[in-house]
Motif scaffolding. Structure first.
Motif, PDB file in Angstrom:
ATOM      1  N   PRO A  23       0.835  -1.210   0.000  1.00 17.43           N
ATOM      2  CA  PRO A  23       0.000   0.000   0.000  1.00 17.43           C
ATOM      3  C   PRO A  23       0.865   1.254   0.000  1.00 17.43           C
ATOM      4  O   PRO A  23       1.975   1.286   0.539  1.00 17.43           O
ATOM      5  CB  PRO A  23      -0.808  -0.114   1.294  1.00 17.43           C
ATOM      6  CG  PRO A  23      -0.741  -1.562   1.665  1.00 17.43           C
ATOM      7  CD  PRO A  23       0.590  -2.064   1.173  1.00 17.43           C
ATOM      8  N   LEU A  24       0.324   2.304  -0.609  1.00 25.92           N
ATOM      9  CA  LEU A  24       0.984   3.609  -0.654  1.00 25.92           C
ATOM     10  C   LEU A  24       0.198   4.581   0.224  1.00 25.92           C
ATOM     11  O   LEU A  24      -1.044   4.645   0.134  1.00 25.92           O
ATOM     12  CB  LEU A  24       1.058   4.125  -2.095  1.00 25.92           C
ATOM     13  CG  LEU A  24       1.796   3.232  -3.103  1.00 25.92           C
ATOM     14  CD1 LEU A  24       1.597   3.760  -4.511  1.00 25.92           C
ATOM     15  CD2 LEU A  24       3.273   3.146  -2.762  1.00 25.92           C
ATOM     16  N   TYR A  25       0.908   5.355   1.045  1.00 25.77           N
ATOM     17  CA  TYR A  25       0.252   6.257   1.987  1.00 25.77           C
ATOM     18  C   TYR A  25       0.693   7.696   1.733  1.00 25.77           C
ATOM     19  O   TYR A  25       1.831   7.943   1.295  1.00 25.77           O
ATOM     20  CB  TYR A  25       0.582   5.848   3.425  1.00 25.77           C
ATOM     21  CG  TYR A  25       0.044   4.476   3.790  1.00 25.77           C
ATOM     22  CD1 TYR A  25      -1.266   4.331   4.208  1.00 25.77           C
ATOM     23  CD2 TYR A  25       0.864   3.345   3.690  1.00 25.77           C
ATOM     24  CE1 TYR A  25      -1.770   3.060   4.542  1.00 25.77           C
ATOM     25  CE2 TYR A  25       0.381   2.094   4.006  1.00 25.77           C
ATOM     26  CZ  TYR A  25      -0.939   1.945   4.430  1.00 25.77           C
ATOM     27  OH  TYR A  25      -1.438   0.703   4.731  1.00 25.77           O
ATOM     28  N   PRO A  26      -0.214   8.674   2.028  1.00 27.05           N
ATOM     29  CA  PRO A  26       0.126  10.092   1.802  1.00 27.05           C
ATOM     30  C   PRO A  26       1.379  10.497   2.567  1.00 27.05           C
ATOM     31  O   PRO A  26       1.632  10.022   3.679  1.00 27.05           O
ATOM     32  CB  PRO A  26      -1.116  10.816   2.309  1.00 27.05           C
ATOM     33  CG  PRO A  26      -2.222   9.817   2.203  1.00 27.05           C
ATOM     34  CD  PRO A  26      -1.595   8.495   2.497  1.00 27.05           C
ATOM     35  N   ILE A  50       7.772   0.675   3.194  1.00 20.90           N
ATOM     36  CA  ILE A  50       8.728  -0.442   3.184  1.00 20.90           C
ATOM     37  C   ILE A  50       9.830  -0.216   2.149  1.00 20.90           C
ATOM     38  O   ILE A  50      11.019  -0.399   2.438  1.00 20.90           O
ATOM     39  CB  ILE A  50       7.998  -1.780   2.909  1.00 20.90           C
ATOM     40  CG1 ILE A  50       6.946  -2.035   3.988  1.00 20.90           C
ATOM     41  CG2 ILE A  50       8.994  -2.937   2.824  1.00 20.90           C
ATOM     42  CD1 ILE A  50       6.080  -3.248   3.715  1.00 20.90           C
ATOM     43  N   CYS A  51       9.436   0.222   0.971  1.00 19.04           N
ATOM     44  CA  CYS A  51      10.397   0.301  -0.154  1.00 19.04           C
ATOM     45  C   CYS A  51      10.914   1.707  -0.417  1.00 19.04           C
ATOM     46  O   CYS A  51      11.787   1.884  -1.282  1.00 19.04           O
ATOM     47  CB  CYS A  51       9.747  -0.230  -1.427  1.00 19.04           C
ATOM     48  SG  CYS A  51       9.114  -1.912  -1.283  1.00 19.04           S
ATOM     49  N   GLU A  52      10.365   2.707   0.254  1.00 21.88           N
ATOM     50  CA  GLU A  52      10.797   4.086   0.060  1.00 21.88           C
ATOM     51  C   GLU A  52      10.651   4.524  -1.404  1.00 21.88           C
ATOM     52  O   GLU A  52      11.551   5.104  -2.003  1.00 21.88           O
ATOM     53  CB  GLU A  52      12.239   4.286   0.531  1.00 21.88           C
ATOM     54  CG  GLU A  52      12.423   4.054   2.029  1.00 21.88           C
ATOM     55  CD  GLU A  52      13.832   4.370   2.489  1.00 21.88           C
ATOM     56  OE1 GLU A  52      14.661   4.714   1.629  1.00 21.88           O
ATOM     57  OE2 GLU A  52      14.091   4.295   3.704  1.00 21.88           O
ATOM     58  N   ILE A  53       9.495   4.215  -1.971  1.00 20.57           N
ATOM     59  CA  ILE A  53       9.148   4.655  -3.320  1.00 20.57           C
ATOM     60  C   ILE A  53       8.131   5.788  -3.191  1.00 20.57           C
ATOM     61  O   ILE A  53       7.157   5.688  -2.427  1.00 20.57           O
ATOM     62  CB  ILE A  53       8.565   3.497  -4.152  1.00 20.57           C
ATOM     63  CG1 ILE A  53       9.663   2.510  -4.500  1.00 20.57           C
ATOM     64  CG2 ILE A  53       7.904   4.019  -5.427  1.00 20.57           C
ATOM     65  CD1 ILE A  53       9.183   1.308  -5.268  1.00 20.57           C
ATOM     66  N   TYR A  54       8.344   6.872  -3.914  1.00 18.80           N
ATOM     67  CA  TYR A  54       7.492   8.055  -3.832  1.00 18.80           C
ATOM     68  C   TYR A  54       6.843   8.282  -5.194  1.00 18.80           C
ATOM     69  O   TYR A  54       7.519   8.250  -6.249  1.00 18.80           O
ATOM     70  CB  TYR A  54       8.297   9.285  -3.427  1.00 18.80           C
ATOM     71  CG  TYR A  54       8.869   9.174  -2.025  1.00 18.80           C
ATOM     72  CD1 TYR A  54       8.204   9.739  -0.950  1.00 18.80           C
ATOM     73  CD2 TYR A  54      10.054   8.489  -1.784  1.00 18.80           C
ATOM     74  CE1 TYR A  54       8.700   9.638   0.340  1.00 18.80           C
ATOM     75  CE2 TYR A  54      10.572   8.374  -0.497  1.00 18.80           C
ATOM     76  CZ  TYR A  54       9.896   8.953   0.560  1.00 18.80           C
ATOM     77  OH  TYR A  54      10.389   8.847   1.840  1.00 18.80           O
TER      78      TYR A  54
END
Length: 551
Positions: A23-26, A50-54
């Protein structure tokens, strides 16, 4: 086609997207740019804890103005490279995929109208659709292909495949000796492709020759095994006179570029057959063909060999070939003096050779006999069919020569016969030959419906009458092809070459007592022997194995 899912919100306020497994969070982080647009704005920005993807939420799925029906989904393909369907640039890892076609689009092209500069293909910009729901005939190649990107000029009703937009304008291919140019349409008429032999629709684009009536499908012409990849538009044509092999210096007298002396033409009616006379070009006996003989030495050429062009194209290689006699290539990068192995028939030859032009480096070497086999050649074993290269290269390894069983790309098929193929070695077997066991000329027979056994007068073994063999029409003798021609039929008697420490001369095996091979000690039974000083060899293999060769 790759399936693209949809983006939606999770119960805890995160974003679930096919783009990422977590999941991606704001987030309000502005230090790391978005992987979709490379921007650092914080509005709508999400990250994976977890992956530090923006990535911006709006960048996960976007709608392109040129094709609003289907969205483009951001995709993470770690470790893979993609080529953009619009600008053809290479992207690593992050790419947009069309939800309908699955075709890739780079980040820059995804946000602007899908238009491209058509270059020389059309006068107006072209609108690109990643994939249509219908097939269409491309104006440049004439192929209906629903899998390719569709480019349109709506005012002109012009349609073209994305990959056909930048087709070369002027090229040379290995099926034709002249340049061919891409034309918008050939016009009415019965056109046949010079590569695949199938019909060419004259109402669509194709390549054609301005010198003669030769045409090729657009896609066939640019295949890697047909075209050398060189665009020739704007490049001046070479003067044809530079490729002429000789100059006329008098009536029936020429100066050939391969020899230092003048050569005189001898007509067919004036030839006195001498089996020791072999053409220095093709190494075949002179027999009854017109020839040129040297006015000072024993150099001799068939008239047909004397007329061989200095430059030539051939279906076996995509690049141009150059004719050599005393063999050298470039300034000092390539030279040999002696037998060479023909690239397409794998036989050794000591005659002239066509060498592939490979940027100053040695390329493939082809015997002049094999170069004489071309698309449309009619072999006397099948007088109603032409030799053509099979268009289905994917199964070429399963195409076996119907005579010898050889397979591979250097096997020709016969028109109208899907089960009949012929390799270069078999296609160039001489139809006339001589042997010391018979005083008459021998003719090549391709098969006979015979009752009973045939016997070879040389080896005294059975000859299969359903296979090719030599026969004497005067004496009714039958002979195996290998018994007549020998192991190395295209090494010229009297020629010399160096191999290791040995300086070798090729001689006829006409000795009253057959000499013994210095390597294997057996009596030499072949029609030629290799002599170095006072020792003899039965084959090139024995010469290479001889322990004294490297001393």
């Amino acid at each position: 086609m790759e399936e693209i899912g949809e983006t939606h919100e999770s119960a805890d306020g995160g974003v679930l997207s096919p783009f990422h497994e977590h999941p991606l969070y704001p987030t309000k982080d502005s230090s790391t740019p978005c992987v979709g647009c490379d921007g650092d704005e914080t509005a709508g920005k999400c990250s994976c804890h977890i992956c530090e993807i923006y990535v911006h939420k709006d960048c996960l799925e976007i709608i392109n103005p040129s094709n609003p029906t289907y969205h483009l989904s951001l995709t993470d393909r770690y470790g893979k490279l993609f080529r953009c369907s619009i600008c053809t640039s290479i992207s690593y890892r992050y790419i947009y995929l069309c939800s309908f076609s699955g075709l890739p689009v780079c980040e820059k092209c995804a946000r602007k109208p899908f238009t491209i500069d058509p270059g020389r293909a059309h006068e107006h910009p072209l609108l690109v659709f990643l994939k249509g729901s219908f097939s269409f005939p491309c104006d440049a190649c004439g192929v209906n292909d629903a899998k390719s990107c569709l480019c349109l000029c709506i005012p002109c009703r012009f349609t073209i495949h994305r990959k056909c937009v930048y087709l070369p304008r002027v090229i040379c291919i290995n099926r034709h000796d002249h340049r061919i140019s891409h034309v918008p349409r050939l016009g009415s008429g019965n056109w046949s492709c010079g590569v695949c032999r199938k019909e060419v629709n004259g109402m669509h684009g194709a390549f054609s020759c301005l010198t003669c009536t030769f045409a090729v499908h657009s896609r066939c012409a640019i295949r890697s095994n047909v075209w050398d990849g060189i665009e020739l538009e704007g490049v001046p044509e070479e003067d044809p006179a530079k490729n002429l092999p000789f100059k006329v210096v008098g009536e029936g007298l020429i100066k050939h570029f391969t020899h230092e002396h003048n050569l005189r033409l001898i007509n067919e009616d004036d030839i006195l057959y001498d089996k020791s006379k072999q053409c220095h070009g093709c190494v075949l006996p002179i027999f009854f063909n017109a020839c040129y003989i040297c006015t000072h030495c024993d150099f001799i050429l068939h008239e047909t060999c004397a007329n061989l062009s200095k430059k030539k194209r051939h279906p076996s290689v995509s690049r141009q070939l150059t004719l050599y006699a005393k063999h050298y290539y470039g300034m000092d990068s390539f030279s040999w003096d002696g037998p060479f192995s023909c690239f397409v028939c794998s036989q050794r030859c000591s005659g002239f050779a066509y060498v592939e032009d490979n940027g100053g480096r040695p390329g493939f070497t082809i015997d002049v006999r094999c170069v004489s086999i071309y698309a449309g050649f009619v072999h006397n074993s099948q007088p109603h069919s032409m030799l053509v290269i099979s268009d289905d290269w994917s199964v070429s390894d399963r195409n076996k020569c119907s005579r010898c069983g050889k397979g591979g790309n250097d096997v020709w098929c016969l028109t109208g016969r899907e089960d009949l193929f012929m390799c270069y070695k078999c296609a160039t077997i001489p139809e006339l030959a001589m042997h010391k066991y018979d005083v008459h000329l021998l003719s090549l027979r391709f098969s006979e419906n015979a009752i009973g056994d045939y016997w070879c007068d040389i080896c005294e073994k059975i000859v299969d009458p359903h296979k090719w063999f030599y026969t004497c029409d005067m004496c009714s003798t039958t002979l195996h092809i290998d018994c007549v021609l020998g192991a190395e039929p295209y090494l010229r008697v009297g020629s010399t070459f160096k191999l290791g420490r040995f300086v070798l001369e090729v001689l006829s095996n006409d000795y009253a007592s057959r000499p013994r091979c210095d390597t294997c000690s057996s009596r030499i039974e072949d029609i030629v022997v290799y002599k170095s000083e006072d020792v003899y060899f039965c084959s090139l293999t024995c010469i290479e194995k001889n322990p004294r060769r490297a001393r």
